[in-house]
Design a protein around this motif. Sequence first.
Motif, PDB file in Angstrom:
ATOM      1  N   HIS A 212      10.129  17.399  -8.441  1.00 23.92           N
ATOM      2  CA  HIS A 212       8.942  17.152  -9.241  1.00 23.92           C
ATOM      3  C   HIS A 212       7.894  16.858  -8.554  1.00 23.92           C
ATOM      4  O   HIS A 212       7.657  15.911  -7.654  1.00 23.92           O
ATOM      5  N   CYS A 213       6.753  17.789  -8.688  1.00 22.48           N
ATOM      6  CA  CYS A 213       5.619  17.555  -8.066  1.00 22.48           C
ATOM      7  C   CYS A 213       4.695  16.488  -8.622  1.00 22.48           C
ATOM      8  O   CYS A 213       4.297  16.719  -9.731  1.00 22.48           O
ATOM      9  N   PRO A 214       4.203  15.424  -7.909  1.00 18.35           N
ATOM     10  CA  PRO A 214       3.513  14.361  -8.487  1.00 18.35           C
ATOM     11  C   PRO A 214       2.130  14.821  -8.719  1.00 18.35           C
ATOM     12  O   PRO A 214       1.392  14.161  -9.455  1.00 18.35           O
ATOM     13  N   ASP A 215       1.693  15.952  -7.906  1.00 17.06           N
ATOM     14  CA  ASP A 215       0.336  16.414  -7.941  1.00 17.06           C
ATOM     15  C   ASP A 215       0.018  17.230  -9.343  1.00 17.06           C
ATOM     16  O   ASP A 215      -1.136  17.008  -9.819  1.00 17.06           O
ATOM     17  N   ASN A 216       1.043  18.061  -9.651  1.00 19.02           N
ATOM     18  CA  ASN A 216       0.653  19.039 -10.918  1.00 19.02           C
ATOM     19  C   ASN A 216       1.722  18.929 -12.077  1.00 19.02           C
ATOM     20  O   ASN A 216       1.559  19.319 -13.017  1.00 19.02           O
ATOM     21  N   GLY A 217       2.693  17.780 -11.685  1.00 16.13           N
ATOM     22  CA  GLY A 217       3.604  17.617 -12.713  1.00 16.13           C
ATOM     23  C   GLY A 217       4.816  18.869 -12.875  1.00 16.13           C
ATOM     24  O   GLY A 217       5.404  18.770 -14.089  1.00 16.13           O
ATOM     25  N   LYS A 218       4.746  19.751 -12.095  1.00 20.01           N
ATOM     26  CA  LYS A 218       5.689  20.779 -12.577  1.00 20.01           C
ATOM     27  C   LYS A 218       7.029  20.368 -11.556  1.00 20.01           C
ATOM     28  O   LYS A 218       7.030  19.749 -10.535  1.00 20.01           O
TER      29      LYS A 218
END
Length: 277
Positions: A212-218
């Motif tokens: 889960h990418c914390p930068d883009n939420g994807k």
Amino acid sequence: MSESCNHNCGSCGDSSCGERQEGPSYEPLNEFSSVKKVIGVVSGKGGVGKSLVTSLSAIAMARKGYKTAILDADITGPSIPKIFGIHSQATGTEQGMIPKATLANGIKLMSTNLLLEHDTDPLVWRGPVIANAVTQFWHDVLWGEVDYMFIDMPPGTGDVPLTVFQSLPVDGILIVTSPQELVSMIVTKAVKMAEMMNIPVLGLVENMSYFHCPDNGKDYQIFGDSHIDEIAQTYHLDVLAKLPIDPAIAAHCDSGELEQLEFDWMDGVVNKLEQLL
């Protein structure tokens, strides 16, 4: 029938019980202990996160108010004590060995690393000795009252899993997988062994399922598309949890502070296990 009855007559010495039924002859549990449910955590190969799933399962059940314990059956590659930050040796009395307990949730632990002078000392044992150590942990440890005991298995279908399935009253197993093509082979081996031993498969847990990418939420599937749902459908099994690739998990394990980690990934496992009581 005793109030502490776990309905595994083969592990009980009460021959006067009116509801006693003949069944498999299990190793006797320590006479000062009571274990209601025994859950094996298995996989067809190593490195998929069985110890992590075992630990998270125990923590999740403990947070629900259940008395939990972990029997570390990975005799030559134990990692459970380190995950919980326990490095001191276990002690004993004339009645048996005393398990260590975690600080946050009081999870009882027994592992070969708790019997060594140094936790980096290797155990160079042959198969029969290793298998015997597992049964000794079952009947020589003062477990006390336990609602759920989780058994962290070594990988594969060798001596230890066979000993556990034949000698301990296992109520079901969790199969741990990872999102790679060979997952089908891993699950198939574990399912077939469980069927041979007449052990119920409670469901599948996929580790390292996504990031889960914390930068883009994807969410990104680092190891490629997951096949766990297809495999589960093939064998009519439930997917109980999908664990992310999360640096926080590794950090908490390395520091021995996994109990401080906040998570909700194991809700499906908790719901399944609560149905057993």
